[in-house]
Design a protein around this motif. Structure first.
Motif: not given
Length: 399
Positions: A254-265
């Motif tokens: 899967d591709s990755g991108l900065t800021g796509r896990k803000i709820i996890v953060d």
């Protein structure tokens, strides 16, 4: 409570440091840390994308120092664990591309000198900087856990960290860096934690381990050492690699991108989120510093015993130092009214970006360590916004 969850089940998820999105967060913050170690005045807005065999670093950076970005990327990917060609992604052979510009002069104009200073307000300090963007930032704390975090995200993070620990120690040598965890918490009629009805763990693994061995090992070595036994019962569902196979993972899967896990953060969906990510941003960006300050205030209010749950919103305008609004919600758990708590915040906390940076000592290379397993509720890290050093003073204000 951040949401009305009495007699309900609430679920949050976390991901490991080898998840493609989290890889990008860590790379972005590794670049930021490397720059801040050399230049505290740097302006950094660094993002990252990764896919099969490639990492691209892009954004706006204004600094007087030199940073070998490809070297930073490869070191970070190596530390995460992608250092073997058999894993499908390798720190030594992946392509690293960069596309970096300077911070926009139009933005810099408002950040370097706040609107208050430009119009000659008497309250302006010579060092006042304006907010790096408009937007709203949220902070939250509650008394569900010792670290003042909601239980679903707290346990999810602990499971994800445990996955990394047993992989790196060699206890479960067939584990690979990519993985996810998810915990559902059932609350009672008074909002108390009753039980855990479901735990989900999906972890990348080598091709030579069979699914039954994997599932048994994850329960014994990851779940049971982390989750309190009194919250697990005979009806708790353990869903371990539900598809039956997770060999292809990381940037290959899967591709990755900065800021796509803000709820996890942040709070696992239990509390609001303003939408802006943290990683790769220097603290003049209130997406980061404002959210950290809101968490600091909320945690100190809860630690002071002034409320059991505290949800704070700060809103800023680009180039303006002082927030345009402050909102407090304690869901009926406060010793005093939410309006009184708002007054206390306004009187005891300076919410201008420059003062937040000074109060929390944010111009330091401390950010990469937060880019996996959450920015809040981290007793394993000495984070300034997690301290409760204002609790006693706040408690004295309502006696």
């Amino acid at each position: 409570m951040g949401v009305n969850i009495k007699n309900r089940v609430f679920t949050s998820e976390s991901v490991t440091e080898g998840h493609p999105d989290k890889m990008c967060d860590q790379i972005s913050d590794a670049v930021l840390d490397t720059i801040l170690a050399k230049d505290k005045t740097a302006r950094v807005a660094c993002e990252c994308v990764t896919t099969t065999g490639m990492v691209m670093v892009m954004g706006e950076i204004s600094t007087n120092c030199y940073v070998d970005i490809p070297a930073v990327v490869r070191k970070t990917v190596d530390e995460i664990g992608y250092n073997n060609p058999e894993y499908g992604f390798d720190c030594n052979t992946c392509a690293v591309l960069t596309s970096i510009d300077e911070q926009s002069s139009d933005i810099a104009m408002g950040v370097n000198k706040s609107l208050e200073c430009r119009i000659g307000e008497k309250s302006c300090d010579a060092s006042d900087t304006g907010a790096g963007d408009q937007g709203m930032m949220f902070g939250f704390a509650c008394d569900e856990t010792e670290e003042k975090m909601p239980a679903p995200i707290s346990y999810s993070h602990k499971l994800a960290r445990r996955l990394a620990e047993v992989r790196k120690s060699g206890e479960l040598s067939w584990l690979r860096p990519d993985g996810k965890s998810q915990v559902s918490i059932q609350y009672g009629k008074d909002g108390e934690i009753e039980r855990i009805p479901a735990i989900v763990v999906s972890t990348q693994h080598s091709a030579d381990v069979d699914i039954e061995t994997l599932r048994e090992a994850i329960i014994d070595s990851v779940i049971l050492p982390v989750i309190p036994k009194n919250l697990i019962d005979k009806d708790t569902r353990f869903l371990i690699n539900p598809t039956g196979r997770f060999v292809i993972g990381g940037p290959v899967g899967d591709s990755g991108l900065t800021g796509r896990k803000i709820i996890v953060d942040t709070y696992g969906g239990y509390a609001s989120h303003g939408g802006g990510c943290f990683s790769g941003k220097d603290p003049t960006k209130v997406d980061r510093s404002g959210a950290y300050m809101a968490r600091y205030i909320a945690k100190n209010l809860v630690a002071a015993g002034l409320c059991k749950s505290c949800h704070i919103e700060l809103a800023y305008a680009i180039g303006v130092a002082r927030p345009v609004s402050i909102f407090v919600e304690t869901y009926g758990t406060g010793l005093v009214s939410d309006e009184r708590l708002t007054e206390i915040i306004e009187s005891n906390f300076d919410l201008r970006p420059a003062k937040i940076i000074e109060k929390l000592d944010l111009l330091r290379p401390i950010y990469k360590q937060t880019a996996a397993y959450g920015h809040f509720g981290r007793p394993d890290l000495d984070l300034p916004w997690e301290k409760v050093d204002m609790a006693e003073d706040l408690r004295s204000l309502v006696k």
